[in-house]
Motif scaffolding. Structure first.
Motif, PDB file in Angstrom:
ATOM      1  N   TYR A   1       0.777  -1.238   0.000  1.00  0.00           N
ATOM      2  CA  TYR A   1       0.000   0.000   0.000  1.00  0.00           C
ATOM      3  C   TYR A   1       0.810   1.290   0.000  1.00  0.00           C
ATOM      4  O   TYR A   1       0.268   2.349  -0.311  1.00  0.00           O
ATOM      5  CB  TYR A   1      -0.975  -0.002   1.185  1.00  0.00           C
ATOM      6  N   SER A   2       2.094   1.228   0.318  1.00  0.00           N
ATOM      7  CA  SER A   2       2.909   2.447   0.356  1.00  0.00           C
ATOM      8  C   SER A   2       2.881   3.246  -0.946  1.00  0.00           C
ATOM      9  O   SER A   2       2.713   4.464  -0.903  1.00  0.00           O
ATOM     10  CB  SER A   2       4.352   2.136   0.734  1.00  0.00           C
ATOM     11  N   PRO A   3       3.046   2.606  -2.096  1.00  0.00           N
ATOM     12  CA  PRO A   3       3.044   3.398  -3.335  1.00  0.00           C
ATOM     13  C   PRO A   3       1.761   4.225  -3.528  1.00  0.00           C
ATOM     14  O   PRO A   3       1.793   5.311  -4.069  1.00  0.00           O
ATOM     15  CB  PRO A   3       3.185   2.356  -4.440  1.00  0.00           C
ATOM     16  N   LYS A   4       0.662   3.688  -3.059  1.00  0.00           N
ATOM     17  CA  LYS A   4      -0.627   4.340  -3.237  1.00  0.00           C
ATOM     18  C   LYS A   4      -0.921   5.367  -2.134  1.00  0.00           C
ATOM     19  O   LYS A   4      -1.533   6.401  -2.392  1.00  0.00           O
ATOM     20  CB  LYS A   4      -1.725   3.269  -3.250  1.00  0.00           C
ATOM     21  N   LEU A   5      -0.495   5.083  -0.902  1.00  0.00           N
ATOM     22  CA  LEU A   5      -0.928   5.886   0.238  1.00  0.00           C
ATOM     23  C   LEU A   5       0.129   6.799   0.860  1.00  0.00           C
ATOM     24  O   LEU A   5      -0.232   7.774   1.522  1.00  0.00           O
ATOM     25  CB  LEU A   5      -1.482   4.961   1.341  1.00  0.00           C
ATOM     26  N   LYS A   6       1.397   6.484   0.673  1.00  0.00           N
ATOM     27  CA  LYS A   6       2.438   7.287   1.321  1.00  0.00           C
ATOM     28  C   LYS A   6       2.540   8.658   0.659  1.00  0.00           C
ATOM     29  O   LYS A   6       2.653   8.761  -0.563  1.00  0.00           O
ATOM     30  CB  LYS A   6       3.797   6.584   1.260  1.00  0.00           C
ATOM     31  N   ILE A   7       2.499   9.712   1.487  1.00  0.00           N
ATOM     32  CA  ILE A   7       2.579  11.070   0.951  1.00  0.00           C
ATOM     33  C   ILE A   7       3.795  11.827   1.468  1.00  0.00           C
ATOM     34  O   ILE A   7       4.088  12.918   0.997  1.00  0.00           O
ATOM     35  CB  ILE A   7       1.299  11.876   1.252  1.00  0.00           C
ATOM     36  N   GLY A   8       4.489  11.266   2.453  1.00  0.00           N
ATOM     37  CA  GLY A   8       5.664  11.956   2.958  1.00  0.00           C
ATOM     38  C   GLY A   8       6.208  11.333   4.211  1.00  0.00           C
ATOM     39  O   GLY A   8       5.903  10.179   4.538  1.00  0.00           O
ATOM     40  N   GLU A   9       7.014  12.128   4.911  1.00  0.00           N
ATOM     41  CA  GLU A   9       7.657  11.671   6.141  1.00  0.00           C
ATOM     42  C   GLU A   9       7.505  12.722   7.225  1.00  0.00           C
ATOM     43  O   GLU A   9       7.295  13.901   6.936  1.00  0.00           O
ATOM     44  CB  GLU A   9       9.136  11.394   5.889  1.00  0.00           C
ATOM     45  N   VAL A  10       7.663  12.279   8.452  1.00  0.00           N
ATOM     46  CA  VAL A  10       7.622  13.193   9.588  1.00  0.00           C
ATOM     47  C   VAL A  10       9.033  13.701   9.819  1.00  0.00           C
ATOM     48  O   VAL A  10       9.987  12.911   9.877  1.00  0.00           O
ATOM     49  CB  VAL A  10       7.110  12.468  10.862  1.00  0.00           C
ATOM     50  N   LYS A  11       9.137  15.015   9.924  1.00  0.00           N
ATOM     51  CA  LYS A  11      10.456  15.556  10.237  1.00  0.00           C
ATOM     52  C   LYS A  11      10.748  15.302  11.692  1.00  0.00           C
ATOM     53  O   LYS A  11       9.833  15.114  12.498  1.00  0.00           O
ATOM     54  CB  LYS A  11      10.557  17.037   9.882  1.00  0.00           C
ATOM     55  N   ASP A  12      12.025  15.280  12.034  1.00  0.00           N
ATOM     56  CA  ASP A  12      12.429  14.991  13.398  1.00  0.00           C
ATOM     57  C   ASP A  12      11.754  15.927  14.384  1.00  0.00           C
ATOM     58  O   ASP A  12      11.871  17.147  14.274  1.00  0.00           O
ATOM     59  CB  ASP A  12      13.947  15.091  13.560  1.00  0.00           C
ATOM     60  N   ALA A  13      11.041  15.339  15.322  1.00  0.00           N
ATOM     61  CA  ALA A  13      10.397  16.130  16.359  1.00  0.00           C
ATOM     62  C   ALA A  13      11.319  16.139  17.579  1.00  0.00           C
ATOM     63  O   ALA A  13      12.116  15.227  17.775  1.00  0.00           O
ATOM     64  CB  ALA A  13       9.055  15.506  16.737  1.00  0.00           C
ATOM     65  N   ALA A  14      11.205  17.165  18.354  1.00  0.00           N
ATOM     66  CA  ALA A  14      12.038  17.255  19.566  1.00  0.00           C
ATOM     67  C   ALA A  14      11.658  16.126  20.506  1.00  0.00           C
ATOM     68  O   ALA A  14      10.490  15.848  20.734  1.00  0.00           O
ATOM     69  CB  ALA A  14      11.809  18.595  20.244  1.00  0.00           C
ATOM     70  N   LYS A  15      12.659  15.462  21.016  1.00  0.00           N
ATOM     71  CA  LYS A  15      12.412  14.370  21.953  1.00  0.00           C
ATOM     72  C   LYS A  15      12.252  14.940  23.358  1.00  0.00           C
ATOM     73  O   LYS A  15      13.034  15.774  23.785  1.00  0.00           O
ATOM     74  CB  LYS A  15      13.596  13.383  21.945  1.00  0.00           C
ATOM     75  N   LEU A  16      11.238  14.481  24.036  1.00  0.00           N
ATOM     76  CA  LEU A  16      11.003  14.966  25.407  1.00  0.00           C
ATOM     77  C   LEU A  16      11.651  14.055  26.412  1.00  0.00           C
ATOM     78  O   LEU A  16      11.792  12.907  26.232  1.00  0.00           O
ATOM     79  CB  LEU A  16       9.497  15.044  25.688  1.00  0.00           C
TER      80      LEU A  16
END
Length: 84
Positions: free
Chosen positions: A69-84
């Motif tokens: 399903y990735s080819p059909k549904l993937k739209i991007g990535e999450v940029k690194d969020a600050a780790k708490l």
């Protein structure tokens, strides 16, 4: 095609009107048009829309599902969020 999102960006896409985005690992998927096809039902995807669904995803799926399903549904990535 591939965009970069923050977790806050993804969180705004939690209704059918705004689009249904989920995070699995570091990837963002648009499941808006997939909810009716989801074998587990639309309710499950709507419940995790706008959130990191990695834990729930891996509990019920394996790598082959992402490959399919990735080819059909993937739209991007999450940029690194600050780790708490």
């Amino acid at each position: 095609m591939s965009q970069t999102f923050s977790p806050a960006d993804v969180a705004t896409h939690n209704t059918a009107d705004k689009g249904l985005y989920i995070i699995v690992d570091t990837n963002v998927y648009d499941v808006t048009n997939f909810v009716d096809e989801h074998p587990g039902g639309a309710k499950i995807l709507k419940r995790v829309a706008g959130k990191d669904a990695s834990k729930q995803f891996w509990k019920y799926h394996n790598e082959s599902v992402l490959k399919k399903y990735s080819p059909k549904l993937k739209i991007g990535e999450v940029k690194d969020a600050a780790k708490l």
